[in-house]
Design a protein around this motif. Structure first.
Motif, mmCIF file in Angstrom:
data_model
loop_
_atom_site.group_PDB
_atom_site.id
_atom_site.type_symbol
_atom_site.label_atom_id
_atom_site.label_comp_id
_atom_site.label_asym_id
_atom_site.label_seq_id
_atom_site.Cartn_x
_atom_site.Cartn_y
_atom_site.Cartn_z
ATOM 1 N N GLY A 228 27.868 39.235 46.157
ATOM 2 C CA GLY A 228 27.132 38.187 46.853
ATOM 3 C C GLY A 228 25.732 37.949 46.350
ATOM 4 N N LEU A 229 25.189 38.849 45.554
ATOM 5 C CA LEU A 229 23.799 38.736 45.130
ATOM 6 C C LEU A 229 23.541 37.475 44.311
ATOM 7 C CD1 LEU A 229 20.936 39.825 44.924
ATOM 8 C CD2 LEU A 229 21.670 41.178 42.951
ATOM 9 N N PHE A 230 24.315 37.257 43.265
ATOM 10 C CA PHE A 230 24.044 36.115 42.404
ATOM 11 C C PHE A 230 24.325 34.776 43.086
ATOM 12 C CE2 PHE A 230 24.260 39.523 39.212
ATOM 13 C CZ PHE A 230 22.985 39.361 38.685
ATOM 14 N N PRO A 231 25.391 34.645 43.881
ATOM 15 C CA PRO A 231 25.541 33.388 44.632
ATOM 16 C C PRO A 231 24.375 33.148 45.602
ATOM 17 C CG PRO A 231 27.638 34.539 44.553
ATOM 18 C CD PRO A 231 26.599 35.470 43.980
ATOM 19 N N ALA A 232 23.838 34.203 46.190
ATOM 20 C CA ALA A 232 22.698 34.045 47.098
ATOM 21 C C ALA A 232 21.466 33.594 46.325
ATOM 22 C CB ALA A 232 22.418 35.359 47.832
ATOM 23 N N LEU A 233 21.228 34.179 45.168
ATOM 24 C CA LEU A 233 20.087 33.773 44.348
ATOM 25 C C LEU A 233 20.258 32.344 43.836
ATOM 26 C CD1 LEU A 233 19.403 37.066 42.371
ATOM 27 C CD2 LEU A 233 18.050 36.081 44.241
ATOM 28 N N ARG A 234 21.494 31.950 43.526
ATOM 29 C CA ARG A 234 21.764 30.577 43.099
ATOM 30 C C ARG A 234 21.435 29.598 44.227
ATOM 31 N NH1 ARG A 234 27.011 30.725 42.515
ATOM 32 N NH2 ARG A 234 26.817 32.051 40.700
ATOM 33 N N LEU A 235 21.827 29.938 45.432
ATOM 34 C CA LEU A 235 21.532 29.104 46.593
ATOM 35 C C LEU A 235 20.015 28.955 46.768
ATOM 36 C CD1 LEU A 235 22.528 27.623 49.180
ATOM 37 C CD2 LEU A 235 22.431 29.845 50.325
ATOM 38 N N ALA B 40 13.991 23.057 56.463
ATOM 39 C CA ALA B 40 13.675 24.400 56.963
ATOM 40 C C ALA B 40 14.902 25.036 57.596
ATOM 41 C CB ALA B 40 12.525 24.338 57.970
ATOM 42 N N PHE B 41 15.593 24.280 58.430
ATOM 43 C CA PHE B 41 16.783 24.804 59.099
ATOM 44 C C PHE B 41 17.829 25.243 58.075
ATOM 45 C CE2 PHE B 41 20.983 23.812 61.098
ATOM 46 C CZ PHE B 41 20.991 24.848 62.015
ATOM 47 N N ARG B 42 18.087 24.394 57.092
ATOM 48 C CA ARG B 42 19.149 24.696 56.123
ATOM 49 C C ARG B 42 18.741 25.745 55.099
ATOM 50 N NH1 ARG B 42 22.502 19.223 55.011
ATOM 51 N NH2 ARG B 42 22.576 18.544 57.181
ATOM 52 N N ALA B 43 17.538 25.645 54.572
ATOM 53 C CA ALA B 43 17.119 26.566 53.511
ATOM 54 C C ALA B 43 16.552 27.867 54.072
ATOM 55 C CB ALA B 43 16.087 25.884 52.617
ATOM 56 N N LEU B 44 15.507 27.756 54.917
ATOM 57 C CA LEU B 44 14.912 28.968 55.483
ATOM 58 C C LEU B 44 15.885 29.648 56.442
ATOM 59 C CD1 LEU B 44 11.311 27.650 56.182
ATOM 60 C CD2 LEU B 44 12.048 29.137 54.311
ATOM 61 N N GLY B 45 16.673 28.848 57.160
ATOM 62 C CA GLY B 45 17.676 29.430 58.051
ATOM 63 C C GLY B 45 18.681 30.268 57.283
ATOM 64 N N ALA B 46 19.171 29.724 56.171
ATOM 65 C CA ALA B 46 20.117 30.474 55.340
ATOM 66 C C ALA B 46 19.470 31.745 54.802
ATOM 67 C CB ALA B 46 20.618 29.603 54.193
ATOM 68 N N ALA B 47 18.210 31.635 54.345
ATOM 69 C CA ALA B 47 17.509 32.817 53.821
ATOM 70 C C ALA B 47 17.365 33.876 54.905
ATOM 71 C CB ALA B 47 16.140 32.411 53.278
ATOM 72 N N ARG B 48 17.051 33.463 56.126
ATOM 73 C CA ARG B 48 16.883 34.439 57.216
ATOM 74 C C ARG B 48 18.207 35.099 57.584
ATOM 75 N NH1 ARG B 48 12.526 31.118 60.854
ATOM 76 N NH2 ARG B 48 10.981 31.026 59.189
ATOM 77 N N VAL B 49 19.284 34.337 57.529
ATOM 78 C CA VAL B 49 20.598 34.958 57.779
ATOM 79 C C VAL B 49 20.872 35.986 56.692
ATOM 80 C CG1 VAL B 49 23.096 34.568 57.817
ATOM 81 C CG2 VAL B 49 21.579 33.046 59.110
ATOM 82 N N LEU B 50 20.661 35.593 55.436
ATOM 83 C CA LEU B 50 20.962 36.490 54.313
ATOM 84 C C LEU B 50 20.060 37.715 54.274
ATOM 85 C CD1 LEU B 50 21.513 33.827 51.526
ATOM 86 C CD2 LEU B 50 23.251 35.342 52.491
ATOM 87 N N LEU B 51 18.772 37.518 54.504
ATOM 88 C CA LEU B 51 17.805 38.607 54.339
ATOM 89 C C LEU B 51 17.623 39.470 55.585
ATOM 90 C CD1 LEU B 51 15.081 36.616 52.384
ATOM 91 C CD2 LEU B 51 16.649 38.329 51.450
ATOM 92 N N THR B 52 17.897 38.930 56.754
ATOM 93 C CA THR B 52 17.594 39.659 57.985
ATOM 94 C C THR B 52 18.795 39.812 58.903
ATOM 95 O OG1 THR B 52 15.351 38.755 57.899
ATOM 96 C CG2 THR B 52 16.023 39.757 59.957
ATOM 97 N N VAL B 53 19.387 38.704 59.294
ATOM 98 C CA VAL B 53 20.440 38.743 60.319
ATOM 99 C C VAL B 53 21.639 39.561 59.869
ATOM 100 C CG1 VAL B 53 22.057 37.345 61.667
ATOM 101 C CG2 VAL B 53 19.685 36.605 61.404
#
Length: 173
Positions: free
Chosen positions: A140-147, A14-27
């Motif tokens: 950054g879009l495609f690297p983010a989707l790859r992640l 959760a920390f690594r995956a959801l945390g990264a998603a929250r940084v990318l999508l919100t923070v």
């Protein structure tokens, strides 16, 4: 990458995956808002958004240490400060104090944006990433989707909250 083998696997993912998603999508977008408001001389708006960033970053930090994982449901009941590690609690307190000093004119808005960026960068490093892609930039879009694609099977297997917004994953008819 160092992994605490005694940590709950679900919390670590959760920390690594959801945390990264929250940084990318919100923070990241909130930080852009803080910078924009500060640059336009809208100090109150910058501080207001900075306080949201602080809460979001705290909410990411607590996922690893016993706090709530899912922040999508009841925002009024979500507590981003429960189980906050002592170092992060001190940092969050310092950030809120800095926000107050920016409001009263004893600190510059740039100090606040720099401190927020440093906290976000530190959390990103703790998640195991040297640097996250910038979702709001074309490159950054495609690297983010790859992640996200790399984490989706593990997140689903562990029964964690959705990694991507529902609007991105629902079938269009």
């Amino acid at each position: 990458m160092d992994v605490d083998l005694h940590a709950d696997l679900r919390r670590e993912v959760a920390f690594r995956a959801l945390g990264a998603a929250r940084v990318l999508l919100t923070v990241d977008s909130l930080l852009d808002d803080v910078r924009g408001a500060a640059g336009a001389g809208q100090v109150e708006v910058a501080v207001d958004q900075a306080c949201v960033v602080i809460a979001k970053l705290a909410g990411i930090a607590v996922m690893r240490t016993g706090g709530e994982i899912d922040d999508a449901g009841d925002y009024l009941a979500f507590d981003p400060y429960s189980a906050l590690p002592p170092d992060d609690a001190e940092r969050v307190t310092e950030l809120f104090s800095l926000a107050v000093r920016v409001l009263d004119g004893t600190s510059a808005p740039d100090e606040l944006t720099d401190a927020l960026t440093a906290f976000a960068t530190d959390l990103t490093t703790r998640m195991g990433y040297e640097r996250l892609p910038e979702l709001r930039r074309a490159e950054g879009l495609f690297p983010a989707l790859r992640l996200a694609r790399e984490w989706l099977p593990v997140v689903d297997l562990l029964g964690l909250p959705d990694l991507l917004p529902t609007a991105w994953t629902r079938e269009v008819r």
